[in-house]
Design a protein around this motif. Sequence first.
Motif, PDB file in Angstrom:
ATOM      1  N   PRO A   1      -4.839  -1.078  -8.078  1.00 57.15           N
ATOM      2  CA  PRO A   1      -5.820   0.003  -7.979  1.00 57.15           C
ATOM      3  C   PRO A   1      -5.671   0.799  -6.683  1.00 57.15           C
ATOM      4  CG  PRO A   1      -6.869  -1.948  -8.861  1.00 57.15           C
ATOM      5  CD  PRO A   1      -5.467  -2.358  -8.463  1.00 57.15           C
ATOM      6  N   ALA A   2      -5.813   2.107  -6.806  1.00 55.86           N
ATOM      7  CA  ALA A   2      -5.628   3.116  -5.755  1.00 55.86           C
ATOM      8  C   ALA A   2      -4.209   3.652  -5.727  1.00 55.86           C
ATOM      9  CB  ALA A   2      -6.012   2.621  -4.359  1.00 55.86           C
ATOM     10  N   PHE A   3      -3.293   3.043  -6.511  1.00 55.92           N
ATOM     11  CA  PHE A   3      -1.879   3.408  -6.407  1.00 55.92           C
ATOM     12  C   PHE A   3      -1.239   3.595  -7.786  1.00 55.92           C
ATOM     13  CE2 PHE A   3      -2.996   0.462  -2.912  1.00 55.92           C
ATOM     14  CZ  PHE A   3      -2.988   1.387  -1.873  1.00 55.92           C
ATOM     15  N   GLY A   4      -0.094   4.279  -7.766  1.00 53.29           N
ATOM     16  CA  GLY A   4       0.704   4.413  -8.969  1.00 53.29           C
ATOM     17  C   GLY A   4      -0.059   5.042 -10.115  1.00 53.29           C
ATOM     18  N   LEU A   5       0.232   4.589 -11.333  1.00 58.08           N
ATOM     19  CA  LEU A   5      -0.392   5.122 -12.527  1.00 58.08           C
ATOM     20  C   LEU A   5      -1.702   4.430 -12.856  1.00 58.08           C
ATOM     21  CD1 LEU A   5       2.767   5.577 -14.792  1.00 58.08           C
ATOM     22  CD2 LEU A   5       1.673   7.246 -13.288  1.00 58.08           C
ATOM     23  N   THR A   6      -2.071   3.419 -12.083  1.00 60.32           N
ATOM     24  CA  THR A   6      -3.392   2.811 -12.244  1.00 60.32           C
ATOM     25  C   THR A   6      -4.451   3.694 -11.594  1.00 60.32           C
ATOM     26  OG1 THR A   6      -2.557   0.550 -12.384  1.00 60.32           O
ATOM     27  CG2 THR A   6      -4.833   0.817 -11.649  1.00 60.32           C
ATOM     28  N   GLY A   7      -4.218   4.086 -10.371  1.00 56.79           N
ATOM     29  CA  GLY A   7      -5.120   5.024  -9.721  1.00 56.79           C
ATOM     30  C   GLY A   7      -6.415   4.400  -9.238  1.00 56.79           C
ATOM     31  N   PRO A   8      -7.433   5.228  -8.995  1.00 53.19           N
ATOM     32  CA  PRO A   8      -8.640   4.771  -8.298  1.00 53.19           C
ATOM     33  C   PRO A   8      -9.536   3.868  -9.137  1.00 53.19           C
ATOM     34  CG  PRO A   8      -8.862   7.068  -8.956  1.00 53.19           C
ATOM     35  CD  PRO A   8      -7.454   6.686  -9.245  1.00 53.19           C
ATOM     36  N   ARG A   9     -10.286   3.038  -8.420  1.00 54.09           N
ATOM     37  CA  ARG A   9     -11.371   2.277  -9.044  1.00 54.09           C
ATOM     38  C   ARG A   9     -12.604   3.170  -9.120  1.00 54.09           C
ATOM     39  NH1 ARG A   9     -11.436  -3.765  -8.683  1.00 54.09           N
ATOM     40  NH2 ARG A   9     -13.641  -3.410  -9.118  1.00 54.09           N
ATOM     41  N   PRO A  10     -13.315   3.163 -10.226  1.00 54.84           N
ATOM     42  CA  PRO A  10     -14.542   3.959 -10.294  1.00 54.84           C
ATOM     43  C   PRO A  10     -15.567   3.568  -9.236  1.00 54.84           C
ATOM     44  CG  PRO A  10     -13.858   3.284 -12.493  1.00 54.84           C
ATOM     45  CD  PRO A  10     -12.980   2.548 -11.523  1.00 54.84           C
ATOM     46  N   ASP A  11     -15.596   2.275  -8.868  1.00 55.31           N
ATOM     47  CA  ASP A  11     -16.586   1.824  -7.878  1.00 55.31           C
ATOM     48  C   ASP A  11     -16.084   1.925  -6.442  1.00 55.31           C
ATOM     49  OD1 ASP A  11     -14.749  -0.233  -7.747  1.00 55.31           O
ATOM     50  OD2 ASP A  11     -16.100  -1.779  -8.515  1.00 55.31           O
ATOM     51  N   ARG A  12     -14.832   2.359  -6.253  1.00 55.89           N
ATOM     52  CA  ARG A  12     -14.224   2.571  -4.929  1.00 55.89           C
ATOM     53  C   ARG A  12     -14.236   1.286  -4.078  1.00 55.89           C
ATOM     54  NH1 ARG A  12     -17.045   8.005  -2.720  1.00 55.89           N
ATOM     55  NH2 ARG A  12     -15.445   7.785  -1.096  1.00 55.89           N
ATOM     56  N   ASP A  13     -14.131   0.145  -4.741  1.00 59.06           N
ATOM     57  CA  ASP A  13     -14.146  -1.156  -4.055  1.00 59.06           C
ATOM     58  C   ASP A  13     -12.706  -1.607  -3.816  1.00 59.06           C
ATOM     59  OD1 ASP A  13     -14.504  -3.687  -3.061  1.00 59.06           O
ATOM     60  OD2 ASP A  13     -15.717  -4.424  -4.735  1.00 59.06           O
ATOM     61  N   TYR A  14     -12.244  -1.477  -2.579  1.00 52.81           N
ATOM     62  CA  TYR A  14     -10.870  -1.834  -2.237  1.00 52.81           C
ATOM     63  C   TYR A  14     -10.809  -3.005  -1.261  1.00 52.81           C
ATOM     64  CZ  TYR A  14     -10.065   2.513  -4.653  1.00 52.81           C
ATOM     65  OH  TYR A  14     -10.054   3.495  -5.610  1.00 52.81           O
ATOM     66  N   SER A  67       0.836  -1.196   0.000  1.00 53.08           N
ATOM     67  CA  SER A  67       0.000   0.000   0.000  1.00 53.08           C
ATOM     68  C   SER A  67       0.876   1.253   0.000  1.00 53.08           C
ATOM     69  CB  SER A  67      -0.934   0.006   1.214  1.00 53.08           C
ATOM     70  OG  SER A  67      -0.201   0.074   2.411  1.00 53.08           O
ATOM     71  N   GLY A  68       0.391   2.284  -0.682  1.00 52.57           N
ATOM     72  CA  GLY A  68       1.132   3.529  -0.770  1.00 52.57           C
ATOM     73  C   GLY A  68       2.337   3.449  -1.679  1.00 52.57           C
ATOM     74  N   SER A  69       2.478   2.346  -2.401  1.00 54.67           N
ATOM     75  CA  SER A  69       3.656   2.128  -3.227  1.00 54.67           C
ATOM     76  C   SER A  69       3.247   2.004  -4.687  1.00 54.67           C
ATOM     77  CB  SER A  69       4.398   0.875  -2.738  1.00 54.67           C
ATOM     78  OG  SER A  69       5.648   0.727  -3.385  1.00 54.67           O
ATOM     79  N   SER A  70       4.130   1.461  -5.497  1.00 53.71           N
ATOM     80  CA  SER A  70       3.873   1.290  -6.928  1.00 53.71           C
ATOM     81  C   SER A  70       4.821   0.220  -7.448  1.00 53.71           C
ATOM     82  CB  SER A  70       4.088   2.606  -7.677  1.00 53.71           C
ATOM     83  OG  SER A  70       5.427   3.042  -7.536  1.00 53.71           O
ATOM     84  N   LEU A  71       4.667  -0.141  -8.701  1.00 55.84           N
ATOM     85  CA  LEU A  71       5.496  -1.215  -9.245  1.00 55.84           C
ATOM     86  C   LEU A  71       6.982  -0.868  -9.246  1.00 55.84           C
ATOM     87  CD1 LEU A  71       6.380  -0.335 -12.383  1.00 55.84           C
ATOM     88  CD2 LEU A  71       4.059  -1.075 -12.896  1.00 55.84           C
ATOM     89  N   GLN A  72       7.315   0.434  -9.193  1.00 55.22           N
ATOM     90  CA  GLN A  72       8.728   0.833  -9.163  1.00 55.22           C
ATOM     91  C   GLN A  72       9.450   0.344  -7.913  1.00 55.22           C
ATOM     92  OE1 GLN A  72       6.336   3.010 -10.108  1.00 55.22           O
ATOM     93  NE2 GLN A  72       6.923   3.577 -12.197  1.00 55.22           N
ATOM     94  N   ALA A  73       8.708  -0.021  -6.883  1.00 62.88           N
ATOM     95  CA  ALA A  73       9.346  -0.548  -5.671  1.00 62.88           C
ATOM     96  C   ALA A  73      10.177  -1.780  -5.975  1.00 62.88           C
ATOM     97  CB  ALA A  73       8.287  -0.874  -4.618  1.00 62.88           C
ATOM     98  N   PHE A  74       9.819  -2.488  -7.053  1.00 65.00           N
ATOM     99  CA  PHE A  74      10.527  -3.710  -7.414  1.00 65.00           C
ATOM    100  C   PHE A  74      11.576  -3.502  -8.502  1.00 65.00           C
ATOM    101  CE2 PHE A  74       6.608  -5.652  -5.632  1.00 65.00           C
ATOM    102  CZ  PHE A  74       7.199  -6.549  -4.753  1.00 65.00           C
ATOM    103  N   ASP A  75      11.899  -2.261  -8.853  1.00 65.35           N
ATOM    104  CA  ASP A  75      12.874  -2.024  -9.922  1.00 65.35           C
ATOM    105  C   ASP A  75      14.187  -2.778  -9.711  1.00 65.35           C
ATOM    106  OD1 ASP A  75      11.262  -0.492 -11.531  1.00 65.35           O
ATOM    107  OD2 ASP A  75      12.140   1.430 -10.958  1.00 65.35           O
ATOM    108  N   PRO A  76      14.864  -2.609  -8.563  1.00 67.81           N
ATOM    109  CA  PRO A  76      16.153  -3.295  -8.405  1.00 67.81           C
ATOM    110  C   PRO A  76      16.027  -4.807  -8.298  1.00 67.81           C
ATOM    111  CG  PRO A  76      15.565  -2.145  -6.381  1.00 67.81           C
ATOM    112  CD  PRO A  76      14.575  -1.727  -7.414  1.00 67.81           C
ATOM    113  N   VAL A  77      14.893  -5.290  -7.775  1.00 68.69           N
ATOM    114  CA  VAL A  77      14.672  -6.731  -7.703  1.00 68.69           C
ATOM    115  C   VAL A  77      14.472  -7.295  -9.109  1.00 68.69           C
ATOM    116  CG1 VAL A  77      13.128  -8.543  -6.850  1.00 68.69           C
ATOM    117  CG2 VAL A  77      13.692  -6.599  -5.383  1.00 68.69           C
ATOM    118  N   THR A  78      13.690  -6.590  -9.913  1.00 63.15           N
ATOM    119  CA  THR A  78      13.419  -7.034 -11.276  1.00 63.15           C
ATOM    120  C   THR A  78      14.703  -7.119 -12.095  1.00 63.15           C
ATOM    121  OG1 THR A  78      11.197  -6.095 -11.234  1.00 63.15           O
ATOM    122  CG2 THR A  78      12.169  -6.474 -13.404  1.00 63.15           C
ATOM    123  N   ASP A  79      15.576  -6.132 -11.931  1.00 65.34           N
ATOM    124  CA  ASP A  79      16.818  -6.120 -12.703  1.00 65.34           C
ATOM    125  C   ASP A  79      17.637  -7.382 -12.476  1.00 65.34           C
ATOM    126  OD1 ASP A  79      16.209  -3.681 -13.799  1.00 65.34           O
ATOM    127  OD2 ASP A  79      17.378  -2.514 -12.366  1.00 65.34           O
ATOM    128  N   GLY A  80      17.527  -7.973 -11.293  1.00 62.33           N
ATOM    129  CA  GLY A  80      18.285  -9.180 -10.986  1.00 62.33           C
ATOM    130  C   GLY A  80      17.559 -10.471 -11.287  1.00 62.33           C
TER     131      GLY A  80
END
Length: 283
Positions: free
Chosen positions: A71-84, A45-58
Amino acid sequence: MTAAEADADADAHVDEESRFTWVDGVRVHFKREGSGPPLLLLHGSGSSLQAFDPVTDGLKADCEVIRLDLPAFGLTGPRPDRDYRIEAYVSLVAEFLSGLGLDKVDVAGSSLGGNIAWNLAVEHPRRVRRLILMNATGYPEKSLPQALRMARNPLLRPLLRRWAPSGTAEQNLRASVGPRMHVDQALVDRVTAMMNRPGNRSAFIDFANTDQLDRSGRIAEIAAPTMILRSDLIDGQHFLPDIPGSREVVLAGIGHLMPEEAPEEIREAIRSHLGLPSSTSQE
């Protein structure tokens, strides 16, 4: 920072590997890199896929690494139905994998991503080959990070929906990490830009205030071979005794942001669990 500035800063994280797809009414940002057996990485939560950048490189030399902004985070952003609800996240991830034509994957999740990962293994056992949980959540007594406590505060909620200054992001990050990690300005700027992207602040508050069902009674149903990675500064709760045949690796001196605090150790633990040779032996 204006909404336009925040949007521009966040969009700076779109690169040649970025892809977008529609899943359950949500425009999902994801990356699919490397070749080999598919590995799905789910951030916290509060993060994004970039958190795994250095892990992915390896990993991407030996795995096809798939990451998405939940959903709710990063470049995906909110769900229209606000179902989390966790159930909604699991359904979206399963549909996302189907859209990519992936029937069975290895899954690694951090914090919230770990919660989604083990629930995916429970609800869709044939889809999860092997499971890796990093400081995963899912037990009702789990202590909350500072950012979630703030988002649940009825006095702060209206303010946070309108404004999330970089100082708050830095304070929350410093409260989340262990003594081994230096919180640099690049990380603060990335988290601030993502949080200030239109809709994300309100989505995070909606997520933080969503009543989640206690599904921990189903953890013992997990059949996938499971590695539990946890920080020595974080309560590991009951995953090890509750998941039959699981094994636990405890990392010293790190806090809640495991993939960013100890990427090399996370990478090697993942490679070990997936039966891949150590990347240090290949150097």
